[in-house]
Motif scaffolding. Structure first.
Motif, short mmCIF file in Angstrom:
data_model
loop_
_atom_site.label_atom_id
_atom_site.label_comp_id
_atom_site.label_asym_id
_atom_site.label_seq_id
_atom_site.Cartn_x
_atom_site.Cartn_y
_atom_site.Cartn_z
N ASP A 174 0.84 -1.21 0.00
CA ASP A 174 0.00 0.00 0.00
C ASP A 174 0.87 1.25 0.00
O ASP A 174 0.58 2.23 -0.72
CB ASP A 174 -0.92 0.01 1.22
N LEU A 175 1.91 1.25 0.80
CA LEU A 175 2.81 2.41 0.85
C LEU A 175 3.54 2.60 -0.48
O LEU A 175 3.79 3.73 -0.91
CB LEU A 175 3.81 2.25 1.99
N THR A 176 3.88 1.49 -1.13
CA THR A 176 4.50 1.57 -2.45
C THR A 176 3.56 2.24 -3.45
O THR A 176 3.96 3.10 -4.23
CB THR A 176 4.88 0.17 -2.95
N ARG A 177 2.29 1.84 -3.41
CA ARG A 177 1.30 2.42 -4.32
C ARG A 177 1.06 3.89 -4.00
O ARG A 177 0.79 4.69 -4.90
CB ARG A 177 -0.01 1.63 -4.23
N ILE A 178 1.13 4.26 -2.72
CA ILE A 178 0.95 5.66 -2.34
C ILE A 178 2.05 6.53 -2.94
O ILE A 178 1.80 7.57 -3.54
CB ILE A 178 0.91 5.81 -0.81
N LEU A 179 3.29 6.08 -2.78
CA LEU A 179 4.40 6.84 -3.34
C LEU A 179 4.34 6.87 -4.87
O LEU A 179 4.70 7.89 -5.49
CB LEU A 179 5.73 6.25 -2.88
N ALA A 180 3.88 5.79 -5.47
CA ALA A 180 3.73 5.78 -6.93
C ALA A 180 2.68 6.77 -7.40
O ALA A 180 2.83 7.42 -8.45
CB ALA A 180 3.37 4.37 -7.40
N ALA A 181 1.61 6.94 -6.60
CA ALA A 181 0.57 7.90 -6.95
C ALA A 181 1.05 9.34 -6.77
O ALA A 181 0.65 10.24 -7.52
CB ALA A 181 -0.69 7.65 -6.12
N LEU A 182 1.89 9.56 -5.77
CA LEU A 182 2.35 10.91 -5.47
C LEU A 182 3.53 11.34 -6.35
O LEU A 182 3.75 12.55 -6.54
CB LEU A 182 2.76 11.01 -4.00
N ARG A 183 4.29 10.39 -6.85
CA ARG A 183 5.51 10.74 -7.58
C ARG A 183 5.26 11.68 -8.76
O ARG A 183 5.98 12.68 -8.91
CB ARG A 183 6.19 9.46 -8.07
N PRO A 184 4.26 11.44 -9.63
CA PRO A 184 4.06 12.37 -10.76
C PRO A 184 3.69 13.77 -10.33
O PRO A 184 3.95 14.74 -11.06
CB PRO A 184 2.91 11.72 -11.56
N GLN A 185 3.07 13.92 -9.13
CA GLN A 185 2.68 15.24 -8.66
C GLN A 185 3.85 15.99 -8.03
O GLN A 185 3.99 17.20 -8.19
CB GLN A 185 1.54 15.12 -7.63
N ILE A 186 4.68 15.25 -7.29
CA ILE A 186 5.78 15.88 -6.58
C ILE A 186 7.04 15.95 -7.43
O ILE A 186 7.80 16.92 -7.37
CB ILE A 186 6.07 15.12 -5.27
N MET A 187 7.26 14.92 -8.23
CA MET A 187 8.46 14.87 -9.07
C MET A 187 8.06 14.63 -10.52
O MET A 187 8.30 13.55 -11.08
CB MET A 187 9.38 13.74 -8.56
N PRO A 188 7.41 15.62 -11.15
CA PRO A 188 6.96 15.43 -12.54
C PRO A 188 8.15 15.28 -13.48
O PRO A 188 9.19 15.92 -13.31
CB PRO A 188 6.18 16.71 -12.83
N GLU A 189 7.96 14.43 -14.47
CA GLU A 189 9.02 14.25 -15.46
C GLU A 189 9.06 15.46 -16.39
O GLU A 189 8.02 16.02 -16.74
CB GLU A 189 8.76 12.99 -16.28
N PRO A 190 10.25 15.90 -16.77
CA PRO A 190 10.34 17.05 -17.70
C PRO A 190 9.70 16.71 -19.03
O PRO A 190 9.78 15.58 -19.53
CB PRO A 190 11.85 17.28 -17.84
N GLU A 191 9.02 17.72 -19.60
CA GLU A 191 8.37 17.51 -20.88
C GLU A 191 9.41 17.29 -21.97
O GLU A 191 10.45 17.96 -22.02
CB GLU A 191 7.50 18.71 -21.24
#
Length: 388
Positions: free
Chosen positions: A360-377
Motif C-alpha cells: 500500500d505504501l508503495t502504491r501511495i508513493l507511486a501515486a504521489l511521484r508524478p505530482q511531486i516529481m513530474p518528469e520534464p516535458e
C-alpha cells in the motif's frame, strides 16, 4: 499619577485591538461570498421591480413576476446561473404549453387540471430541467387557475416578466464581482493532504504504542477520509464551474487541470490509506478477520508510515531536492529488505500484514511521484518537412 497613565494606556491599547478585530470581522463578513451574493440578489430584485412596469401590453399587469425571475437566476457562479435560467424558462414554457393544450382541447375542470399537473410532474421527474423542474406543474396550475378566462394574457405576462427578471439577474451577476472559487481549492487540497498525513502518523504512533494500542480513533476514521475527499472534489468542481464564462478568469488564472490531477492522486492515496488501516486494525483486534503482525516488524512499519506522512505534510512540488520523498522511498526500501530477510525464517502468514501495508505504501508513493516529481516535458521533435 503614573498608575493612571499606565491604566489609560492599557485601556487605549485594548480599545485599539478591539477596534481592529471588529474592523477585520466586518471586512471579512462584508466580502464573504454569501453576503456578496445576498447583496447582488437585492440589487437585481430592485432593478427588476423598477423596470417591470415599463413593459408594454399585458406584461404590465404582472410586474411581480420580474423580481421572482431575478431571484431564481441568482446562483453562486455565472455558469450555474445561466444553466438554471435556461431550465427555468424551459420549465415555464412546458407548463404554459400543457395549460394551453387543456384550454384548446377541453375546458379547465378538476379532471383536466389534475391531468395537466400530473403530466407536468411526470415531465419534471425526468430531471431534464434540473432544480427548476417544479415550475412545470406549478406553471400549468397557475395558468389554468389564476389565469382563468385570461389564460393567454396571463401566460404572456408571466413568461415575459420572468424572462425580464432572469436577464436582470444574469446581468447583475456578470457585472458585480462574478465569483471565482479558486482560493478555496488550494485550502481544500491542503486540508486533504493534512488529513491523510495525520491518519498515517496516528497509525504509525499506534504501532510503537503499547499493544494493543490504547488510542483507537485511527481505526474508525475510514469513512471520514472519504467524506473529506468528496468535499475537496466538490470544491474543485465548483471552482471549475465558477471560471466558465467569467471575465475575471482571464486575469486570475489557475491551472485546474493540475488540481484535478492532484485530487485524483490523493483519492488513490485515500484508498490505500484505508486499506492499510483496516489491515492493521484487523491485526490488532482481530476484526473483521484474524490477522497476525509480528512485533519485530512494527518499528520498521512505523518509520515508513511516518516518512510517507512527511511527504504529504511537507508537500512542495517546487522543491527541487524533494528530501521528504527521498527519505520515504529509502524507508520503504529498508522495510522491503527486512521483509525479504525474514521470509526464509518466518511463516508467510506472519508476514502477510506487513507485506500488504508495504505494498500500500508503495502504491501511495507511486501515486504521489508524478505530482511531486513530474518528469520534464520532452522537447518537440524538429520539423523534418523538406523545404520547397
Amino acid at each position: 499619577m503614573t498608575r493612571d497613565r499606565t491604566a489609560a494606556r492599557a485601556s487605549a491599547k485594548v480599545g485599539v485591538q478591539q477596534a481592529r478585530k471588529t474592523a477585520s470581522w466586518l471586512g471579512v463578513t462584508a466580502t464573504s461570498p454569501r453576503i456578496v451574493q445576498a447583496l447582488k440578489a437585492a440589487i437585481a430584485v430592485a432593478i427588476a421591480w423598477s423596470i417591470a412596469p415599463l413593459l408594454p401590453g399585458v406584461a404590465d399587469d404582472y410586474p411581480y413576476y420580474a423580481p421572482l425571475g431575478a431571484l431564481v437566476s441568482m446562483y453562486p457562479t455565472l455558469m450555474s446561473s445561466v444553466r438554471n435560467a435556461l431550465q427555468t424558462l424551459g420549465g415555464l414554457t412546458v407548463g404554459i404549453l400543457l395549460a394551453g393544450a387543456v384550454i384548446v382541447l377541453s375546458d379547465p375542470n378538476v379532471l383536466t387540471i389534475s391531468l395537466a399537473v400530473g403530466v407536468g410532474a411526470a415531465i419534471a421527474a425526468t430531471g431534464w430541467f434540473g432544480a427548476s423542474r417544479e415550475y412545470i406543474p406549478v406553471t400549468a396550475l397557475f395558468v389554468l387557475i389564476v389565469g382563468g378566462p385570461n389564460a393567454d394574457g396571463y401566460s404572456i405576462g408571466y413568461l415575459v416578466q420572468m424572462t425580464l427578471g432572469i436577464l436582470v439577474g444574469l446581468a447583475v451577476n456578470l457585472v458585480f464581482f462574478p465569483p471565482l472559487a479558486f482560493e478555496a481549492v488550494g485550502h481544500q487540497l491542503a486540508r486533504f493532504r493534512a488529513t491523510l498525513a495525520g491518519q498515517l502518523s496516528e497509525v504509525a504512533d499506534a504501532l510503537t504504542d503499547s499493544w494493543p494500542p490504547e488510542q483507537d480513533g485511527w481505526a474508525s476514521r475510514s469513512q471520514a477520509l472519504v467524506e473529506v475527499g468528496r468535499a475537496v472534489r466538490a470544491a474543485v468542481s465548483h471552482a471549475d464551474d465558477s471560471r466558465k464564462g467569467n471575465p475575471r478568469a482571464r486575469v486570475h488564472r489557475r491551472d485546474l487541470r493540475s488540481d484535478y490531477d492532484e485530487l485524483s492522486a490523493l483519492e488513490s492515496v485515500t484508498f490505500h490509506v484505508r486499506d492499510l488501516t483496516e489491515m492493521l486494525a484487523a491485526a490488532v483486534w482481530g476484526q473483521p478477520v484474524q490477522l497476525e503482525l509480528r512485533p519485530e516488524l512494527r518499528p520498521a512499519l512505523s518509520r515508513t508510515l511516518h516518512a510517507v506522512a512527511a511527504v504529504l505534510r511537507d508537500w512542495d512540488p517546487d522543491d527541487d531536492e524533494q528530501s521528504a520523498f527521498a527519505e520515504a522511498d529509502a524507508a520503504l526500501q529498508d522495510l522491503m529488505t527486512e521483509l525479504d530477510q525474514r521470509r526464509s525464517s518466518s511463516p508467510v502468514t506472519s508476514l502477510g500484514v506487513a507485506a500488504t501495508v508495504a505494498m500500500d505504501l508503495t502504491r501511495i508513493l507511486a501515486a504521489l511521484r508524478p505530482q511531486i516529481m513530474p518528469e520534464p516535458e520532452a522537447e518537440a521533435a524538429p520539423d523534418a518537412t523538406p523545404a520547397r
